[in-house]
Design a protein around this motif. Structure first.
Motif, PDB file in Angstrom:
ATOM      1  N   HIS A  51      44.910  37.125  39.096  1.00 26.89           N
ATOM      2  CA  HIS A  51      45.645  38.305  38.633  1.00 26.89           C
ATOM      3  C   HIS A  51      45.227  39.471  39.545  1.00 26.89           C
ATOM      4  O   HIS A  51      44.085  39.549  39.997  1.00 26.89           O
ATOM      5  N   ARG A  52      46.137  40.386  39.802  1.00 28.31           N
ATOM      6  CA  ARG A  52      45.859  41.465  40.751  1.00 28.31           C
ATOM      7  C   ARG A  52      44.661  42.318  40.310  1.00 28.31           C
ATOM      8  O   ARG A  52      43.877  42.778  41.128  1.00 28.31           O
ATOM      9  N   ARG A  53      44.493  42.466  38.968  1.00 29.61           N
ATOM     10  CA  ARG A  53      43.350  43.278  38.498  1.00 29.61           C
ATOM     11  C   ARG A  53      42.046  42.498  38.686  1.00 29.61           C
ATOM     12  O   ARG A  53      41.005  43.071  39.013  1.00 29.61           O
ATOM     13  N   GLN A 109      45.355  46.492  46.783  1.00 33.47           N
ATOM     14  CA  GLN A 109      45.583  45.890  45.461  1.00 33.47           C
ATOM     15  C   GLN A 109      46.647  46.624  44.658  1.00 33.47           C
ATOM     16  O   GLN A 109      47.082  46.138  43.608  1.00 33.47           O
ATOM     17  N   SER A 110      47.116  47.777  45.141  1.00 28.18           N
ATOM     18  CA  SER A 110      48.214  48.432  44.394  1.00 28.18           C
ATOM     19  C   SER A 110      49.574  47.989  44.929  1.00 28.18           C
ATOM     20  O   SER A 110      50.531  47.851  44.156  1.00 28.18           O
ATOM     21  N   GLY A 127      52.657  46.029  45.712  1.00 29.70           N
ATOM     22  CA  GLY A 127      53.264  44.765  45.261  1.00 29.70           C
ATOM     23  C   GLY A 127      52.654  44.196  44.007  1.00 29.70           C
ATOM     24  O   GLY A 127      52.986  43.095  43.577  1.00 29.70           O
ATOM     25  N   GLY A 128      51.743  44.965  43.395  1.00 31.21           N
ATOM     26  CA  GLY A 128      51.119  44.441  42.170  1.00 31.21           C
ATOM     27  C   GLY A 128      51.455  45.339  40.994  1.00 31.21           C
ATOM     28  O   GLY A 128      52.240  46.272  41.105  1.00 31.21           O
ATOM     29  N   ASN A 129      50.807  45.078  39.863  1.00 32.26           N
ATOM     30  CA  ASN A 129      51.098  45.880  38.672  1.00 32.26           C
ATOM     31  C   ASN A 129      49.884  46.706  38.262  1.00 32.26           C
ATOM     32  O   ASN A 129      49.681  46.986  37.089  1.00 32.26           O
ATOM     33  N   ARG A 189      50.531  37.576  52.953  1.00 32.19           N
ATOM     34  CA  ARG A 189      51.561  38.300  52.188  1.00 32.19           C
ATOM     35  C   ARG A 189      52.636  38.857  53.114  1.00 32.19           C
ATOM     36  O   ARG A 189      53.647  39.368  52.658  1.00 32.19           O
ATOM     37  N   GLU A 240      41.565  40.382  41.166  1.00 33.15           N
ATOM     38  CA  GLU A 240      41.340  40.522  42.616  1.00 33.15           C
ATOM     39  C   GLU A 240      40.674  41.864  42.905  1.00 33.15           C
ATOM     40  O   GLU A 240      39.661  41.962  43.603  1.00 33.15           O
ATOM     41  N   TYR A 285      54.631  43.486  53.423  1.00 33.54           N
ATOM     42  CA  TYR A 285      53.517  43.901  52.569  1.00 33.54           C
ATOM     43  C   TYR A 285      52.549  44.769  53.370  1.00 33.54           C
ATOM     44  O   TYR A 285      52.154  45.849  52.925  1.00 33.54           O
TER      45      TYR A 285
END
Ligand SMILES: Nc1ncnc2c1ncn2[C@@H]1O[C@H](COP(=O)(O)OP(=O)(O)OP(=O)(O)O)[C@@H](O)[C@H]1O
Ligand SMILES: Cc1cn([C@H]2C[C@H](O)[C@@H](COP(=O)(O)O)O2)c(=O)[nH]c1=O
Length: 212
Positions: free
Chosen positions: A68-70, A111-112, A114-116, A162, A72, A166
């Motif tokens: 999950h992006r968080r 990490q921001s 393309g992620g949520n 990516r 990561e 990206y």
């Protein structure tokens, strides 16, 4: 948490930018110049520079684990926390110049995109993980992703896989988020020769004043 730049006698300098802009090349040159001026210099790499940081680097960059992006983001932050508390802070307290290949700014932008997870959340979590330590100087090496990625060889890591779109979005996020890095910040055009970039870096008033 009180925000403060490194208020130790030492100075924390960070170099950042998208993959292939030439950070490692410039850090080596900068460290040599500052050493020649009689300063003790320590170079570190984010993520890395500790046993746990090296193991987390392998998980984050070279494993096929789905994260999950968080997750990561926080693993990069955990690596940085260990590097700060066991390597960087003691060196600053001894009056050394610490040059870090990347720092929290990279975490916020990579990490921001393309992620949520928002940049605001990443700055907040990252500053807690850093125990409030900010760089004294952040140097952003900037160039189009379409050019920097051409310089890379070998197997692509998680972020390089990516793709160019990206990476160009990460480049734009670097330029947008740089003012939030804390301390003195500057952007240097990385689409020059290594020597031209090096001369711009050593010409920075921050670098010249640190030597005086
Ligand atoms: N100014 C430059 N012009 C052309 N090629 C360069 C320049 N600076 C570095 N390179 C080359 O580009 C490649 C990447 O350089 P370097 O490892 O310093 O970049 P980096 O930003 O640290 O990359 P990464 O983020 O992937 O670690 C190397 O092959 C290096 O020799
Ligand atoms: C600190 C940090 C790094 N990254 C990314 C940026 C790069 O793609 C790799 C690091 O490898 P390099 O040799 O320094 O290029 O990891 C990230 O996504 N988040 C971070 O916090």
């Amino acid at each position: 948490m009180e925000e403060h730049h490194s208020n130790s006698p030492g100075k924390l300098i960070t170099l950042d930018g998208i993959d292939g802009v030439g950070k490692s090349t410039q850090i080596e040159r900068l460290a040599n110049v500052i050493r020649e001026q009689g300063f003790e210099v320590l170079t570190v790499r984010d993520p890395g520079s500790t046993e746990v940081g090296s193991r987390l680097r392998a998980i984050l960059l070279d494993s096929d684990l789905v994260l999950h992006r968080r997750t990561e983001a926080m693993l990069f932050m955990a690596s940085r926390c260990e590097m700060i508390e066991t390597i960087i802070r003691p060196a600053l307290a001894e009056g050394k110049i610490v040059i870090s290949d990347r720092f929290l700014l990279a975490n916020v932008v990579y990490q921001s995109v393309g992620g949520n997870v928002s940049t605001e959340t990443l700055w907040q979590l990252g500053r807690i993980a850093n125990g409030g330590l900010n760089p004294d100087l952040t140097i952003l090496l900037d160039m189009p992703a379409s050019e920097s990625l051409k310089r890379l060889g070998g197997t692509a890591d998680r972020m390089e896989m990516r793709g160019e779109e990206y990476m160009e979005s990460v480049r734009q996020a670097f330029l947008r988020e740089l003012p939030n890095a804390g301390g003195t910040t500057c952007v240097i055009n990385a689409a020059q020769t290594p020597e031209e970039i090096h001369n711009e870096i050593v010409g920075l008033s921050f670098i010249r004043s640190a030597q005086s």
